[in-house]
Design a protein around this motif. Structure first.
Motif, PDB file in Angstrom:
ATOM      1  N   UNK A 178       0.824  -1.213   0.000  1.00 52.12           N
ATOM      2  CA  UNK A 178       0.000   0.000   0.000  1.00 52.12           C
ATOM      3  C   UNK A 178       0.857   1.262   0.000  1.00 52.12           C
ATOM      4  N   UNK A 179       1.787   1.354   0.938  1.00 55.48           N
ATOM      5  CA  UNK A 179       2.592   2.579   1.073  1.00 55.48           C
ATOM      6  C   UNK A 179       3.505   2.796  -0.128  1.00 55.48           C
ATOM      7  N   UNK A 180       4.088   1.719  -0.658  1.00 55.41           N
ATOM      8  CA  UNK A 180       4.992   1.877  -1.805  1.00 55.41           C
ATOM      9  C   UNK A 180       4.238   2.423  -3.017  1.00 55.41           C
ATOM     10  N   UNK A 181       3.004   2.003  -3.187  1.00 60.20           N
ATOM     11  CA  UNK A 181       2.228   2.479  -4.333  1.00 60.20           C
ATOM     12  C   UNK A 181       1.687   3.898  -4.127  1.00 60.20           C
ATOM     13  N   UNK A 182       1.327   4.226  -2.905  1.00 67.17           N
ATOM     14  CA  UNK A 182       0.876   5.595  -2.629  1.00 67.17           C
ATOM     15  C   UNK A 182       2.011   6.588  -2.878  1.00 67.17           C
ATOM     16  N   UNK A 183       3.202   6.282  -2.348  1.00 65.44           N
ATOM     17  CA  UNK A 183       4.343   7.172  -2.554  1.00 65.44           C
ATOM     18  C   UNK A 183       4.732   7.211  -4.031  1.00 65.44           C
ATOM     19  N   UNK A 184       4.695   6.058  -4.695  1.00 66.40           N
ATOM     20  CA  UNK A 184       5.004   6.019  -6.121  1.00 66.40           C
ATOM     21  C   UNK A 184       4.053   6.877  -6.929  1.00 66.40           C
ATOM     22  N   UNK A 185       2.785   6.863  -6.567  1.00 67.95           N
ATOM     23  CA  UNK A 185       1.777   7.683  -7.254  1.00 67.95           C
ATOM     24  C   UNK A 185       2.073   9.167  -7.075  1.00 67.95           C
ATOM     25  N   UNK A 186       2.405   9.566  -5.831  1.00 71.26           N
ATOM     26  CA  UNK A 186       2.701  10.977  -5.543  1.00 71.26           C
ATOM     27  C   UNK A 186       3.946  11.440  -6.298  1.00 71.26           C
ATOM     28  N   UNK A 187       4.994  10.600  -6.295  1.00 69.73           N
ATOM     29  CA  UNK A 187       6.240  10.947  -6.982  1.00 69.73           C
ATOM     30  C   UNK A 187       6.008  11.093  -8.479  1.00 69.73           C
ATOM     31  N   UNK A 188       5.252  10.185  -9.062  1.00 70.45           N
ATOM     32  CA  UNK A 188       5.012  10.241 -10.502  1.00 70.45           C
ATOM     33  C   UNK A 188       4.229  11.503 -10.873  1.00 70.45           C
ATOM     34  N   UNK A 189       3.262  11.855 -10.062  1.00 74.12           N
ATOM     35  CA  UNK A 189       2.485  13.069 -10.338  1.00 74.12           C
ATOM     36  C   UNK A 189       3.367  14.317 -10.240  1.00 74.12           C
ATOM     37  N   UNK A 190       4.257  14.331  -9.259  1.00 65.02           N
ATOM     38  CA  UNK A 190       5.146  15.487  -9.093  1.00 65.02           C
ATOM     39  C   UNK A 190       6.117  15.604 -10.261  1.00 65.02           C
ATOM     40  N   UNK A 191       6.676  14.477 -10.689  1.00 71.80           N
ATOM     41  CA  UNK A 191       7.672  14.497 -11.763  1.00 71.80           C
ATOM     42  C   UNK A 191       7.065  14.827 -13.116  1.00 71.80           C
ATOM     43  N   UNK A 192       5.809  14.501 -13.288  1.00 81.77           N
ATOM     44  CA  UNK A 192       5.199  14.656 -14.613  1.00 81.77           C
ATOM     45  C   UNK A 192       4.178  15.784 -14.672  1.00 81.77           C
ATOM     46  N   UNK A 193       4.259  16.695 -13.701  1.00 80.43           N
ATOM     47  CA  UNK A 193       3.364  17.843 -13.731  1.00 80.43           C
ATOM     48  C   UNK A 193       3.718  18.735 -14.922  1.00 80.43           C
ATOM     49  N   UNK A 194       2.730  19.134 -15.648  1.00 86.64           N
ATOM     50  CA  UNK A 194       2.961  19.962 -16.842  1.00 86.64           C
ATOM     51  C   UNK A 194       3.229  21.415 -16.461  1.00 86.64           C
ATOM     52  N   UNK A 195       3.702  22.189 -17.427  1.00 88.63           N
ATOM     53  CA  UNK A 195       4.042  23.590 -17.163  1.00 88.63           C
ATOM     54  C   UNK A 195       2.833  24.404 -16.741  1.00 88.63           C
ATOM     55  N   UNK A 196       1.656  24.044 -17.226  1.00 88.67           N
ATOM     56  CA  UNK A 196       0.465  24.799 -16.858  1.00 88.67           C
ATOM     57  C   UNK A 196      -0.136  24.327 -15.537  1.00 88.67           C
ATOM     58  N   UNK A 197       0.602  23.417 -14.832  1.00 89.95           N
ATOM     59  CA  UNK A 197       0.149  22.960 -13.521  1.00 89.95           C
ATOM     60  C   UNK A 197      -0.735  21.734 -13.551  1.00 89.95           C
ATOM     61  N   UNK A 210       9.366   3.893  -8.733  1.00 90.03           N
ATOM     62  CA  UNK A 210       9.385   4.278  -7.320  1.00 90.03           C
ATOM     63  C   UNK A 210       8.738   3.210  -6.445  1.00 90.03           C
ATOM     64  N   UNK A 211       7.582   2.703  -6.862  1.00 88.01           N
ATOM     65  CA  UNK A 211       6.892   1.694  -6.061  1.00 88.01           C
ATOM     66  C   UNK A 211       7.710   0.418  -5.962  1.00 88.01           C
ATOM     67  N   UNK A 212       8.443   0.069  -7.030  1.00 90.86           N
ATOM     68  CA  UNK A 212       9.284  -1.120  -6.998  1.00 90.86           C
ATOM     69  C   UNK A 212      10.421  -0.960  -5.997  1.00 90.86           C
ATOM     70  N   UNK A 213      11.112   0.194  -6.077  1.00 91.04           N
ATOM     71  CA  UNK A 213      12.228   0.439  -5.163  1.00 91.04           C
ATOM     72  C   UNK A 213      11.743   0.494  -3.714  1.00 91.04           C
TER      73      UNK A 213
END
Length: 305
Positions: A178-197, A210-213
């Motif tokens: 559960x925790x690995x996937x929640x953090x992975x989801x947050x990291x992916x959203x942060x890294x792939x945020x577009x310029x318009x937000x 991220x979830x794998x690591x």
């Protein structure tokens, strides 16, 4: 070579990790991770928690059901159906008597060929277990000491240690997934945020990496908890074994193993039937308490506490 109880725990944990990993791969191939994401709104935490519990407890339960056949296969142990020698007859009768005194059904009794003085107990249920001893144990110890070892192993069965471990491992698996996937989801959203937000779905490459690591990192932390639990259960099995047999005989068996190395402070890696060596950070992963501490508890009577 680790202790047989320690090896049993290690085998259970490794099997559990393999099963959980397999379930994770199957889930990804079936699109479970993508199903967990609500397009544009985030991660479905309730569904993720349910999925994590199914995978987590599924892995631990499957590992428990495989524990006895895996133990037989890994050691080459053969079950004594009809005793052929006086020693085998004594072994079966002793386990039967100890099991009766402990209030459980007689486990299967097996012997495996090894010069190491070791024994182990395993099984999915208290009344359908296996107790096995090495030829080295039978030849290297006096019978009262072997009986003490058997009492310790029967106590593991009577205490339901494998079932309790399965429940603990299932809970830990659930939180790791559960925790690995929640953090992975947050990291992916942060890294792939577009310029318009605008945020991504959270299920891109960053999520999977991220979830794998983190599943590996959190899994290591879970292993430390399992090891701590194993050390606590060893003390309880010492208590049960000393109650069934004789605390003095058990202390002598432990001391015999310690003296095999010729050093009073540690055991060699292949003589850890009741204790483990090593210190520092590695002590966190130890499946057994220090051998000297266990002997002292038996000698001074604090095992009753």
């Amino acid at each position: 070579m680790k202790s047989r109880f320690g090896s049993r725990i290690a085998l259970f944990v490794l099997t559990n990790l393999a099963v959980v990993a397999m379930l994770a791969v199957v889930g990804r191939l079936l699109g479970v991770d993508n199903f967990l994401a609500r397009q544009g709104s985030g991660l479905n935490l309730t569904t993720l928690l349910i999925m994590s519990a199914v995978m987590g407890f599924g892995g631990s339960i499957i590992s428990l059901l495989m524990s006895k056949p895996m133990a037989k296969w890994s050691t080459g142990a053969h079950v004594i159906d009809s005793p052929r020698t006086e020693a085998e007859q004594w072994l079966v009768e002793t386990v039967r008597r100890l099991a009766r005194d402990a209030g459980i059904a007689t486990p299967e009794v097996a012997i495996y060929d090894s010069p190491d003085m070791n024994a182990f107990a395993t099984g999915a249920r208290r009344n359908n277990a296996l107790v096995a001893v090495s030829t080295g144990l039978l030849h290297g110890m006096r019978r009262d000491e072997v009986e003490a070892v058997l009492g310790h192993e029967v106590a593991h069965v009577a205490n339901g240690d494998m079932v309790t471990l399965t429940l603990l491992q299932g809970v830990l698996n659930t939180f790791v997934i559960f925790l690995s996937r929640v953090v992975g989801f947050i990291v992916d959203r942060f890294l792939n945020r577009s310029e318009d937000g605008e945020e991504s779905s959270g299920m891109g490459p960053g999520y999977f990496l991220t979830s794998l690591v983190l599943q590996i990192v959190f899994g290591i932390g879970a292993s430390i908890i399992v090891a701590w639990f194993s050390r606590r259960r060893e003390f309880r099995a010492d208590h049960g074994g000393a109650t069934l047999v004789d605390p003095g005989a058990m202390a002598r068996a432990l001391d015999r193993l310690r003296r095999q190395q010729g050093e009073p402070s540690a055991l060699p890696a292949n003589m850890q039937a009741f204790g483990i060596s090593g210190g520092g950070m590695m002590a966190l992963f130890a499946s057994h308490p220090p051998l000297e501490q266990r002997i002292q508890r038996l000698v001074d009577g604090t095992w009753r506490n």
